[in-house]
Design a protein around this motif. Sequence first.
Motif, PDB file in Angstrom:
ATOM      1  N   ARG A   1       0.827  -1.208   0.000  1.00 32.45           N
ATOM      2  CA  ARG A   1       0.000   0.000   0.000  1.00 32.45           C
ATOM      3  C   ARG A   1       0.858   1.254   0.000  1.00 32.45           C
ATOM      4  O   ARG A   1       0.582   2.218  -0.730  1.00 32.45           O
ATOM      5  N   VAL A   2       1.939   1.264   0.804  1.00 31.77           N
ATOM      6  CA  VAL A   2       2.829   2.424   0.865  1.00 31.77           C
ATOM      7  C   VAL A   2       3.524   2.637  -0.474  1.00 31.77           C
ATOM      8  O   VAL A   2       3.621   3.759  -0.976  1.00 31.77           O
ATOM      9  N   LEU A   3       4.026   1.563  -1.078  1.00 26.51           N
ATOM     10  CA  LEU A   3       4.727   1.677  -2.356  1.00 26.51           C
ATOM     11  C   LEU A   3       3.801   2.206  -3.455  1.00 26.51           C
ATOM     12  O   LEU A   3       4.193   3.055  -4.262  1.00 26.51           O
ATOM     13  N   LEU A   4       2.569   1.719  -3.483  1.00 27.63           N
ATOM     14  CA  LEU A   4       1.625   2.165  -4.513  1.00 27.63           C
ATOM     15  C   LEU A   4       1.189   3.611  -4.286  1.00 27.63           C
ATOM     16  O   LEU A   4       1.089   4.397  -5.226  1.00 27.63           O
ATOM     17  N   ALA A   5       0.933   3.970  -3.020  1.00 27.63           N
ATOM     18  CA  ALA A   5       0.469   5.330  -2.722  1.00 27.63           C
ATOM     19  C   ALA A   5       1.517   6.371  -3.092  1.00 27.63           C
ATOM     20  O   ALA A   5       1.189   7.487  -3.491  1.00 27.63           O
ATOM     21  N   ALA A   6       2.798   6.029  -2.982  1.00 27.22           N
ATOM     22  CA  ALA A   6       3.855   6.983  -3.328  1.00 27.22           C
ATOM     23  C   ALA A   6       3.804   7.365  -4.803  1.00 27.22           C
ATOM     24  O   ALA A   6       4.219   8.470  -5.187  1.00 27.22           O
ATOM     25  N   GLY A   7       3.282   6.477  -5.653  1.00 25.13           N
ATOM     26  CA  GLY A   7       3.177   6.778  -7.076  1.00 25.13           C
ATOM     27  C   GLY A   7       1.782   7.122  -7.533  1.00 25.13           C
ATOM     28  O   GLY A   7       1.515   7.158  -8.735  1.00 25.13           O
ATOM     29  N   GLY A   8       0.865   7.394  -6.602  1.00 27.19           N
ATOM     30  CA  GLY A   8      -0.503   7.755  -6.971  1.00 27.19           C
ATOM     31  C   GLY A   8      -1.413   6.565  -7.191  1.00 27.19           C
ATOM     32  O   GLY A   8      -2.545   6.724  -7.658  1.00 27.19           O
ATOM     33  N   GLY A   9      -0.945   5.345  -6.864  1.00 26.89           N
ATOM     34  CA  GLY A   9      -1.778   4.163  -7.029  1.00 26.89           C
ATOM     35  C   GLY A   9      -2.502   3.793  -5.754  1.00 26.89           C
ATOM     36  O   GLY A   9      -2.427   4.485  -4.732  1.00 26.89           O
ATOM     37  N   SER A  10      -3.213   2.683  -5.802  1.00 23.35           N
ATOM     38  CA  SER A  10      -3.973   2.231  -4.628  1.00 23.35           C
ATOM     39  C   SER A  10      -4.167   0.728  -4.707  1.00 23.35           C
ATOM     40  O   SER A  10      -3.961   0.103  -5.757  1.00 23.35           O
ATOM     41  N   ILE A  11      -4.573   0.160  -3.575  1.00 25.28           N
ATOM     42  CA  ILE A  11      -4.873  -1.264  -3.492  1.00 25.28           C
ATOM     43  C   ILE A  11      -6.144  -1.430  -2.680  1.00 25.28           C
ATOM     44  O   ILE A  11      -6.342  -0.751  -1.667  1.00 25.28           O
ATOM     45  N   SER A  12      -7.023  -2.301  -3.140  1.00 29.45           N
ATOM     46  CA  SER A  12      -8.297  -2.530  -2.453  1.00 29.45           C
ATOM     47  C   SER A  12      -8.591  -4.028  -2.422  1.00 29.45           C
ATOM     48  O   SER A  12      -8.024  -4.813  -3.208  1.00 29.45           O
ATOM     49  N   TYR A  13      -9.506  -4.402  -1.528  1.00 29.46           N
ATOM     50  CA  TYR A  13      -9.779  -5.804  -1.285  1.00 29.46           C
ATOM     51  C   TYR A  13     -11.283  -6.040  -1.312  1.00 29.46           C
ATOM     52  O   TYR A  13     -12.077  -5.179  -0.913  1.00 29.46           O
ATOM     53  N   GLY A  14     -11.668  -7.246  -1.756  1.00 26.23           N
ATOM     54  CA  GLY A  14     -13.080  -7.608  -1.787  1.00 26.23           C
ATOM     55  C   GLY A  14     -13.241  -9.109  -1.865  1.00 26.23           C
ATOM     56  O   GLY A  14     -12.267  -9.880  -1.933  1.00 26.23           O
ATOM     57  N   ARG A  15     -14.494  -9.536  -1.881  1.00 29.92           N
ATOM     58  CA  ARG A  15     -14.792 -10.974  -1.938  1.00 29.92           C
ATOM     59  C   ARG A  15     -14.678 -11.470  -3.388  1.00 29.92           C
ATOM     60  O   ARG A  15     -14.963 -10.733  -4.331  1.00 29.92           O
ATOM     61  N   HIS A  16     -14.266 -12.709  -3.542  1.00 28.33           N
ATOM     62  CA  HIS A  16     -14.278 -13.391  -4.837  1.00 28.33           C
ATOM     63  C   HIS A  16     -15.255 -14.551  -4.748  1.00 28.33           C
ATOM     64  O   HIS A  16     -15.099 -15.446  -3.909  1.00 28.33           O
ATOM     65  N   GLU A  17     -16.281 -14.505  -5.575  1.00 30.64           N
ATOM     66  CA  GLU A  17     -17.311 -15.552  -5.533  1.00 30.64           C
ATOM     67  C   GLU A  17     -16.882 -16.748  -6.363  1.00 30.64           C
ATOM     68  O   GLU A  17     -16.255 -16.590  -7.429  1.00 30.64           O
ATOM     69  N   PRO A  18     -17.174 -17.962  -5.926  1.00 28.62           N
ATOM     70  CA  PRO A  18     -17.985 -18.300  -4.735  1.00 28.62           C
ATOM     71  C   PRO A  18     -17.205 -18.204  -3.438  1.00 28.62           C
ATOM     72  O   PRO A  18     -17.797 -18.114  -2.362  1.00 28.62           O
ATOM     73  N   GLN A  19     -15.862 -18.253  -3.509  1.00 29.72           N
ATOM     74  CA  GLN A  19     -15.076 -18.103  -2.299  1.00 29.72           C
ATOM     75  C   GLN A  19     -13.703 -17.569  -2.685  1.00 29.72           C
ATOM     76  O   GLN A  19     -13.278 -17.657  -3.831  1.00 29.72           O
ATOM     77  N   GLY A  20     -13.035 -16.994  -1.709  1.00 27.11           N
ATOM     78  CA  GLY A  20     -11.707 -16.466  -1.969  1.00 27.11           C
ATOM     79  C   GLY A  20     -11.638 -14.959  -1.801  1.00 27.11           C
ATOM     80  O   GLY A  20     -12.589 -14.304  -1.360  1.00 27.11           O
TER      81      GLY A  20
END
Length: 463
Positions: free
Chosen positions: A430-449
């Motif tokens: 997250r720190v490495l991406l934010a330094a270059g204007g990027g981002s990371i996000s998380y969510g569910r993967h159906e059916p699982q994961g």
Amino acid sequence: MRTRLLPLLIVLMAAVLLALGVPLAVSLAAAQQQKVVVDRIDDTAYFAAIARPAADTTSGSRDERRILSRELESYDDVYGIRAGVFLPNATSLAKGPKTWHLPATGEVRDAFEESLLSRRSHDPKQVWPWQRGRLVIASPVIRDGDVVAVVVTDSPTGQMRSRILYGWLIIGSGLTAAMLVAVGAALRLTGWVLRPVRVLDATTHAIASGRLKSRVAVASGPPELRRLARAFNEMADNVEDVLEQQRAFVADASHQLRNPLAALLLRIELLAFELPEGNAEIASVQAEGKRLAQVLDDLLDLALAEHTEADLRLTDVGALAAERVAAWSPTAEAKGVRLVGDCPPTTAWADPVALSSALDAVIDNAVKFTPKDERVEVTVTSNGSTSTIVVTDNGPGLTDEELARIGDRFWRSGRHQNIKGSGLGLSISRVLLAAGGGSISYGRHEPQGLRVTVTVPRSGPTS
């Protein structure tokens, strides 16, 4: 903010100009009409003077009446103003034009009857440019205290209304010019006042985005905002110093502890030779020591990531993601996990080293938590403004509460404590991406994961 402040100033200035312009326009119209009324009063006084001998029924001669009629007709021919001298019984003594008669009702009749009371008729009501009224003035002809006749003038108002309208156009032009000047002054005033606010807002956003060296210029604006800008810069300096000290402490502590820990692990290895082979306690101590060494390495990496500025360049995100998929494929195969990638060529502005490190942490986690014979997919897509790398797995996934905390430093799910890791990998990403204007996000993967989305901008840093 300017769009809200500027209309308010314009409305206030327009109200002030209208408060000045409307009375001025009314005063101009009244002055123009008063000028005409005074002129007609002078005319009726002149006609009353020459009508006095002609109105004498005992000594008045036809010549005097003829002279009076000629004066009234000439007055009508030259000025287009109807005028007449009428006896108290409403019969005409002389008039111009000859076809004009005293009406039975109306404004002319009211003025005539008012003059029979030995006083001049009241000033007529104000005539405005959009009205087509006429101006009636009546004056009595008095001899020995008695009204012997009444002089009545009935004037058209076209020229007077034209002069009023012309004066109003001049006033309107002046008000328009004043309004334009006022709007220009309001634009400059609001720009002068709000420019420091805009700079402060942009600098605050820059600092919130990780560019801690951004500062506010204090060269312009009201004194209060300049003081606020200086105070903000001092606060930013203090915050940057505190963060720098914190980073330095983490880096120094991690670096200084590595050598004693390495010596301690070496002594434990030597001690293990003195103990029976397969001793469970010494194996546990060695495992904990190696885990502590990994935590220190991750802490040092995190401190360096927070301190290092991003080296942004135009990068083929698809090729970079395909490279990381190829690099992690042997590890995935060794665990029995299929790692597949759909990585079409697409460009974005990113730091290639930082993006590679972030993808390594994400793919490592996906492979680590995915059961045997399942698959991990890496997909690259893009739109007009961003490029995204989506990593999905078929592992156990996370609950809603766990999704809210994932990426926090040292956090690990209670269900995965027995799996190797320090809980800092995603924080570093997250720190490495934010330094270059990027981002990371998380969510569910159906059916699982779990579904992890890495986003980097396609626009350059200058735009």
